[in-house]
Design an enzyme around this catalytic site. Sequence first.
Site, mmCIF file in Angstrom:
data_model
loop_
_atom_site.group_PDB
_atom_site.id
_atom_site.type_symbol
_atom_site.label_atom_id
_atom_site.label_comp_id
_atom_site.label_asym_id
_atom_site.label_seq_id
_atom_site.Cartn_x
_atom_site.Cartn_y
_atom_site.Cartn_z
ATOM 1 N N GLU A 108 66.617 24.798 -4.294
ATOM 2 C CA GLU A 108 67.709 24.852 -2.574
ATOM 3 C C GLU A 108 68.114 23.757 -2.927
ATOM 4 O OE1 GLU A 108 65.380 27.713 -0.413
ATOM 5 O OE2 GLU A 108 65.724 29.192 -1.396
ATOM 6 N N GLU A 149 64.203 33.721 -7.433
ATOM 7 C CA GLU A 149 63.500 34.280 -6.704
ATOM 8 C C GLU A 149 63.397 35.225 -5.866
ATOM 9 O OE1 GLU A 149 62.012 30.962 -3.941
ATOM 10 O OE2 GLU A 149 62.795 29.403 -5.387
#
Length: 671
Positions: free
Chosen positions: A149, A309
């Site tokens: 991220e 995810e």
Amino acid sequence: MIGNQLLHGGDYNPEQWLEHPEILEEDIAWMKQAGINCVTLGVFSWSMLEPEEGVYDFGWLEERINQLYENGIRVVLATPSGAMPHWMTAKYPEVMQVQADGKRNLPGRRHNFCYTSPVYRTKVREMDLELSKRFGRHKAVLLWHISNELGGNFSDGACYCEQCQQAFRGWLKQKYKTLDALNHAWWNRFWSHVYTDWGQVHAPAPHGEGVVHGLNLDWRRFVSDQMADFCQAEAEALRTYATLPVTTNFMEFFKPLDYHRLHKCLDVVSWDNYPDWHKNRDEVPVAVRSAAGHSLMRSLKKQPFLLMESTPSSVNWRPQNPLKRPGMHMLSSMQAIAHGSDSVQYFQWRKGRGGFEKFHGAVIDHKNGAGTRTFRDVMQVGDRLPAIEPWVKDTQNRPKAAFIFDWENWWALEDAAGPNHELDYVEEVLRHYQAFWEQGIDVDFISMEERLDGYALVCAPYNYLYRAGYADRVRAFVQNGGCYVTTCFSGVVDDTDLCFTGHHPLEDVLGVIPEEEDVPGDGFANSFVFDGVSYPVGRLREICHVKAPAKPLAVYSQDFYAGCPVVVQNRYGAGVSYYLAADTGIEFLRSFYSGVWKKTGLCNPFGLRLPYGVTTAVRNGKQDVVFAMNFSHDPAYLDGIGNWQDVDTMELYEGAVQLDGLSCKILIKQP
Ligand code: GLA
Ligand code: ZN
């Protein structure tokens, strides 16, 4: 398809359990039971991979990878650069980010690194080369997962250290060549902001400059480019000894980083999706945002992407964290596949005993092993994915409509200090997109730099900034028969955030001459009648004039501009454009777009008005695969749909189908 199959897996951190071989054994047995065919290893594992500077310990990882592989489970292997070990921050404090206020972070947390720091880049490169050498040819490994991220956690994704400031100045020099050009582009005579030396330029900061729009915009571009450069450097190191594809996990509508820039150094786009399910019983707004996120990720490369995810049950980082209601795990997983994902992956496989995420949902909880509701939910997805794989393989979503979704426009629009300081770009785009979603019409989300031909319809809400060449491309698109919809407060500034003067750049195509923007307070209600129905207008109202041969389709009913157009249609070349001069609500947009779709030949695969909560998405291929999803808690009945075969059960539906609450059917058209 990565690994030639739909991936079902998730983040797995066996390094937290190395002293418990029985747990590691259990993991593999339960993964097989849950139909997990792939796990993501190594995210945040730096302190276990290089416990001391230059001392690598990959043994535990190799053992895990081997064992997984022997059991038919493949691996997505991450680089650990998302979080730094303490030995590194202690020895090289410059690797830690500096905040906009000039303060350097303390060690710890994650995403805390300076992506310019030569020391950090060297350390990351050394690690990545070792990983590439050791695992790049391992049969188990399918994909590299760079860092985590990027831009997450701290201050708008950026680092403000002196090295980053220097890099920014270098970036500006390359772009503008002369200070004169920069001063002009940023309109620096305003408030006496003219620079006389490159060294005077400083990144925007709360206690310093923050209101030079050109500076703000260039800083954001620089941050994206610098992060892309960091990511590219990792990708290059990883490719040294291996030819594996590379990804990094994105975060939907993440304002700090322009994913249209960032995806270019990747082979596959992947992202993390955590919708706010069950915030309300009306799941539609959340489903709309989640669908848009998937479609945005798919649109970056116009290729299938990976859902890297998602949570199998709940997250732990919202103030309140509801559990997924029965059906929602399957439905939200299928939603990803429907919009072009080739995977369903989780954060996380097993809950850790400690740390910030010890209560984050996981396939395996602290207690009860595989005997949980969540495990059974995951197992069902594990059963379904291989069953639908033969149908989904070699398909790709090819929608006929696109939305302009452009980070540069986002940054500039919300920084405009214009008539309304509360403009929310994503919200406005999603308001329009909701009308499409509700009728099962998927769209691409593209930047202003992409090709428009191939689409029947392009929508560009709040398209405030026009990048160089964009107006010409829109003109050609409409000229050649395309349909273009845009709104007030569009075509206002160029790509250095300077206002256009003279005419609206698309005046000829749109047939409007915008004059003033009004944002009156309460008590100044206004409305318009469209197709016989009266609709209220929202906050932002533009007063514009129609230029022949354009036609107003609706006009303001009240105020001193009663009679001025709200909806304008203009035929241009072989195409048509629509201009919405005021903010409008979903009720109007539903009605407006249903007319536009009729004219452009767009409709859902059933050719039917869908009930609220039901939507469709199509993966096109030799045989189109239609996902019919019901996000309402109540059953929905679709009648008059023709004949379809259910891919899961092989059942034939003749003319009608029932969708249970929170469920998805996957269908193939029958003669
Ligand atoms: C992100 C991160 C993960 C984890 C999850 C929790 O997606 O990438 O490491 O923190 O959030 O939801
Ligand atoms: Zn820095």
